[in-house]
Design a protein around this motif. Structure first.
Motif, short mmCIF file in Angstrom:
data_model
loop_
_atom_site.label_atom_id
_atom_site.label_comp_id
_atom_site.label_asym_id
_atom_site.label_seq_id
_atom_site.Cartn_x
_atom_site.Cartn_y
_atom_site.Cartn_z
N LEU A 59 0.83 -1.21 0.00
CA LEU A 59 0.00 0.00 0.00
C LEU A 59 0.87 1.26 0.00
O LEU A 59 0.56 2.24 -0.68
CB LEU A 59 -0.93 -0.01 1.21
CG LEU A 59 -2.02 -1.09 1.21
CD1 LEU A 59 -2.72 -1.13 2.56
CD2 LEU A 59 -3.03 -0.85 0.09
N CYS A 60 1.95 1.22 0.75
CA CYS A 60 2.88 2.36 0.75
C CYS A 60 3.52 2.53 -0.62
O CYS A 60 3.65 3.65 -1.13
CB CYS A 60 3.96 2.16 1.81
SG CYS A 60 3.37 2.21 3.51
N ASP A 61 3.91 1.42 -1.25
CA ASP A 61 4.54 1.48 -2.57
C ASP A 61 3.56 2.02 -3.62
O ASP A 61 3.97 2.74 -4.54
CB ASP A 61 5.04 0.09 -2.99
CG ASP A 61 6.22 -0.39 -2.15
OD1 ASP A 61 6.86 0.45 -1.50
OD2 ASP A 61 6.48 -1.61 -2.15
N ILE A 62 2.30 1.68 -3.50
CA ILE A 62 1.30 2.17 -4.45
C ILE A 62 1.13 3.67 -4.33
O ILE A 62 0.85 4.36 -5.31
CB ILE A 62 -0.06 1.46 -4.21
CG1 ILE A 62 0.04 -0.02 -4.63
CG2 ILE A 62 -1.19 2.15 -4.95
CD1 ILE A 62 -1.17 -0.84 -4.22
N GLY A 63 1.31 4.19 -3.12
CA GLY A 63 1.23 5.64 -2.93
C GLY A 63 0.19 6.10 -1.94
O GLY A 63 -0.09 7.30 -1.84
N PHE A 64 -0.38 5.19 -1.15
CA PHE A 64 -1.33 5.60 -0.12
C PHE A 64 -0.59 6.36 0.98
O PHE A 64 0.45 5.91 1.47
CB PHE A 64 -2.03 4.38 0.48
CG PHE A 64 -3.08 3.79 -0.42
CD1 PHE A 64 -4.36 4.32 -0.46
CD2 PHE A 64 -2.78 2.71 -1.23
CE1 PHE A 64 -5.32 3.78 -1.29
CE2 PHE A 64 -3.74 2.16 -2.06
CZ PHE A 64 -5.02 2.70 -2.10
N LYS A 65 -1.15 7.50 1.37
CA LYS A 65 -0.55 8.32 2.43
C LYS A 65 -1.30 8.17 3.75
O LYS A 65 -0.80 8.58 4.80
CB LYS A 65 -0.52 9.79 2.02
CG LYS A 65 0.22 10.05 0.71
CD LYS A 65 1.64 9.47 0.72
CE LYS A 65 2.35 9.71 -0.60
NZ LYS A 65 3.66 8.99 -0.66
N GLU A 66 -2.49 7.61 3.71
CA GLU A 66 -3.25 7.31 4.92
C GLU A 66 -3.70 5.85 4.84
O GLU A 66 -4.34 5.45 3.86
CB GLU A 66 -4.45 8.23 5.06
CG GLU A 66 -4.07 9.69 5.28
CD GLU A 66 -5.27 10.59 5.54
OE1 GLU A 66 -6.41 10.07 5.60
OE2 GLU A 66 -5.07 11.81 5.67
N ALA A 304 0.95 -7.40 -10.42
CA ALA A 304 1.68 -7.61 -9.17
C ALA A 304 0.83 -7.20 -7.97
O ALA A 304 0.83 -7.87 -6.93
CB ALA A 304 2.99 -6.83 -9.18
N VAL A 305 0.10 -6.09 -8.11
CA VAL A 305 -0.80 -5.65 -7.03
C VAL A 305 -1.88 -6.70 -6.79
O VAL A 305 -2.18 -7.06 -5.65
CB VAL A 305 -1.43 -4.29 -7.37
CG1 VAL A 305 -2.46 -3.89 -6.32
CG2 VAL A 305 -0.35 -3.22 -7.48
N ALA A 306 -2.47 -7.19 -7.87
CA ALA A 306 -3.52 -8.19 -7.75
C ALA A 306 -2.99 -9.47 -7.11
O ALA A 306 -3.65 -10.09 -6.26
CB ALA A 306 -4.12 -8.49 -9.11
N SER A 307 -1.80 -9.87 -7.52
CA SER A 307 -1.21 -11.10 -6.98
C SER A 307 -0.98 -10.99 -5.47
O SER A 307 -1.28 -11.91 -4.70
CB SER A 307 0.11 -11.39 -7.70
OG SER A 307 0.75 -12.52 -7.14
N VAL A 365 -1.02 -0.44 -17.49
CA VAL A 365 -1.14 -1.17 -16.22
C VAL A 365 -0.28 -2.42 -16.23
O VAL A 365 -0.52 -3.37 -15.49
CB VAL A 365 -2.61 -1.51 -15.89
CG1 VAL A 365 -3.39 -0.26 -15.55
CG2 VAL A 365 -3.28 -2.27 -17.04
N GLY A 366 0.73 -2.41 -17.10
CA GLY A 366 1.69 -3.51 -17.11
C GLY A 366 1.22 -4.75 -17.83
O GLY A 366 1.85 -5.81 -17.71
N ARG A 367 0.13 -4.64 -18.59
CA ARG A 367 -0.36 -5.80 -19.33
C ARG A 367 0.15 -5.71 -20.76
O ARG A 367 0.30 -4.61 -21.32
CB ARG A 367 -1.90 -5.83 -19.32
CG ARG A 367 -2.53 -5.80 -17.95
CD ARG A 367 -2.52 -7.15 -17.26
NE ARG A 367 -3.51 -8.03 -17.84
CZ ARG A 367 -4.77 -8.10 -17.42
NH1 ARG A 367 -5.20 -7.33 -16.43
NH2 ARG A 367 -5.61 -8.95 -17.97
N ASN A 368 0.37 -6.86 -21.39
CA ASN A 368 0.78 -6.84 -22.79
C ASN A 368 -0.44 -7.08 -23.67
O ASN A 368 -1.56 -7.20 -23.20
CB ASN A 368 1.88 -7.88 -23.06
CG ASN A 368 1.46 -9.28 -22.65
OD1 ASN A 368 0.31 -9.68 -22.85
ND2 ASN A 368 2.39 -10.05 -22.09
N TYR A 369 -0.21 -7.17 -24.96
CA TYR A 369 -1.31 -7.33 -25.90
C TYR A 369 -1.56 -8.79 -26.26
O TYR A 369 -2.40 -9.09 -27.10
CB TYR A 369 -1.02 -6.53 -27.18
CG TYR A 369 -0.90 -5.05 -26.94
CD1 TYR A 369 -2.05 -4.27 -26.78
CD2 TYR A 369 0.33 -4.42 -26.85
CE1 TYR A 369 -1.97 -2.91 -26.54
CE2 TYR A 369 0.43 -3.06 -26.62
CZ TYR A 369 -0.72 -2.31 -26.47
OH TYR A 369 -0.63 -0.97 -26.22
#
Length: 550
Positions: A59-66, A304-307, A365-369
């Motif tokens: 959550l910190c890496d994603i950017g949540f501040k609270e 990666a977030v979903a995993s 979002v890091g997905r390929n085609y």
């Protein structure tokens, strides 16, 4: 038959001059993740400390501040986790942790003790305010509920003063706000901000939850705007919203709530939470992003977030989940595939994203085609052509697309499943490249015959070796004449060529030729591949001959 007469709709707030429908969202809210509290308490098996720490770090890496990290008075595990974060220096300098407590003295004291030594903390206290809670659960009057809330705030303020090394912030939630009479919600919120002594430099977070979603999103937006316009000390308040998804409209309610004046949104990743879940912060943030508004959260590697979320929560994420689901960038429909293929072909790298059926670039979002187009019995020529081109560099002529798609559909109707790109290529090879009857190509030799070309074509016809000779105004015309000498009479209707990717043959890029012929039985296509384009043309012609009876 369902008995609808047992339900009555909640009346809309009295707001005839509502302003929120004319507003637009222009910036992201303050995000508050409740994954470690609200989300955690809703799991079959709550997270252990290792999982909680992994989730907190992400959550910190994603950017949540609270980040609401625990309900410390609920269990020793929850209390210990708060201590672990503080004593282990896991909390980044720009991140504020929050904890939840009910408005009871011993629970508040335990909660405040858990935060000893924190740099900055939000103490989130709540009291249920709706009429059913007051009358059925508490057996209290309006005044008694207000007194309970005010007493809790005064105690928190007193205990906070005993820990001056921590920067304290108060958050108050009138639980079941969306089912509470507006005048009472306003009265209790004003009492809380007065008791805390809220000022523009010492703001109170007033969180107005749809604890249970009981009305349409526009009704919730009316309630939020009504509070926004009537609150005392509005410049000393951060107006926060917290939606659940009982009616399946939490995302819409959150977006309309921001238009109505909310500055802060609480929720969970992928909509985890009690019952039908909290509002989905991934969807909310990505909805902003697709409108060109920075979300303040980083979902550039959404897989990666979903995993990590699935590991920590031990719950699956739907393959149809917006932005993160395995199938959300996948088209099976033939018309969808055709539109996507054409849109991707003209999309310029630095232009606004404008591809049909894809509201966001999967690469963002890091997905390929690779999985954008998948082929099943509902697919058409566009999807098949897209896979053949992107995976193997084969740009098939349109009429060949039509012919091959019919062959693929027949195969899929029998199998009843989707077909992978590799299996699609194998079917193409079997259909066009490996057909060797009745004519099997061996070799050919070209020579000049005045202003014409001559060909000496070595083949087997029905297993018998033959040497066929012919002349024409080019290699194709000469080969047609040579085949005619063996009684195989055809006319070339169209010809195209392209280069192939190395992956198609496992070596260097090859030339690919496509030839459509007319014959007594109708039309047929042939395909030939070789490092030499003339050889590829001759092979394509023979491939078309072999398919005359197919």
């Amino acid at each position: 038959m369902l008995n609808v007469s047992k339900y009555q709709p909640f009346p809309a707030a009295q707001l005839p001059d509502r302003q929120w429908p004319n507003k637009t969202i222009t910036q992201h809210p303050i995000w508050m993740s409740s994954d470690l509290r609200d989300g955690n308490q809703s799991l079959f098996e709550p997270m252990n400390p290792d999982r909680k720490l992994r989730m907190f770090t992400m959550l910190c890496d994603i950017g949540f501040k609270e980040i609401e990290v625990a309900f410390p008075s609920a269990s020793q595990t929850e209390f210990n986790f708060v201590r672990q974060l503080i004593e282990g220096n896991y909390i980044p300098a720009d991140v504020t942790i929050a904890v939840l407590t009910a408005a009871r003295e011993h629970l508040i004291r335990s909660t405040m003790a858990s935060l000893t030594g924190a740099r900055r903390a939000i103490v989130h206290v709540y009291t249920a305010t709706s009429k059913p809670f007051r009358e059925m659960v508490f057996g209290m009057s309006r005044k008694e509920v207000i007194d309970m809330a005010v007493a809790a705030v005064i105690l928190i303020k007193k205990l906070a003063a005993e820990q001056p090394e921590t920067e304290w912030m108060l958050e108050y939630s009138p639980e079941a706000f969306s089912a509470t009479e507006p005048d009472f919600a306003l009265e209790i919120c004003n009492a809380v901000t007065e008791a805390w002594g809220a000022t523009p430099d010492n703001k109170v977070i007033l969180n107005l939850p749809a604890t249970v979603e009981v009305s349409t999103p526009n009704v919730y937006a009316d309630q939020i705007e009504w509070m926004h316009r009537h609150l005392a000390r509005r410049n000393s308040v951060i107006l926060s919203i917290h939606m659940h998804n009982d009616r399946g409209t939490a995302v819409a309610a959150a977006e309309l709530g921001q238009m109505a004046g909310a500055e802060r949104v609480e929720g969970c990743l992928f909509g985890n939470g009690e019952r039908t879940g909290n509002v989905d912060l991934v969807t909310l943030a990505m909805n902003l992003y697709t409108q060109g508004i920075p979300s303040g959260l980083d979902f550039s590697d959404i897989d990666a977030v979903a995993s990590t979320a699935q590991y920590c929560n031990q719950l699956p994420i739907s393959p149809r989940h917006p932005y993160a689901g395995d199938l959300v960038f996948t088209a099976f429909s033939g018309s969808h595939q055709d539109a996507i293929k054409k849109g991707l072909a003209v999309q310029k790298p630095n232009a606004y994203w404008n591809v049909p059926y894809l509201p966001v670039d999967p690469a963002d979002v890091g997905r390929n085609y690779d999985s954008v187009i998948r082929v099943n019995s509902q697919s058409g020529k566009g999807g098949i052509a897209y896979l053949m081109e992107t995976e193997y560099g084969m740009n098939m002529p349109r009429r060949l697309q039509v012919e091959f798609s019919t062959i693929v559909q027949q195969q899929l109707d029998q199998l009843g499943t989707e077909i992978s790109a590799a299996d699609l290529w194998r079917l193409f090879q079997k259909t066009y490249l490996d057909c060797r009857m009745p004519v099997l190509y061996r070799e050919h030799h070209l020579s000049e015959a005045g202003d014409r070309q001559a060909i000496r074509l070595v083949v087997e016809i029905n297993g018998l070796p033959q040497v066929l000779c012919g002349e024409g105004n080019g290699p194709i015309d000469a080969a047609v004449a040579a085949l005619g000498s063996a009684g195989i009479h055809i006319q070339v209707r169209s010809y195209a060529e392209s280069s192939m990717s190395a992956s198609a043959r496992g070596g260097n890029a090859a030339a690919c030729a496509f030839i459509e012929i007319a014959h007594a039985a109708g039309l047929s296509y042939g395909v030939g591949m070789d490092d030499n384009i003339v050889t590829a043309v001759v092979r394509a012609l023979i491939s078309a001959v072999n398919r005359m009876t197919c």
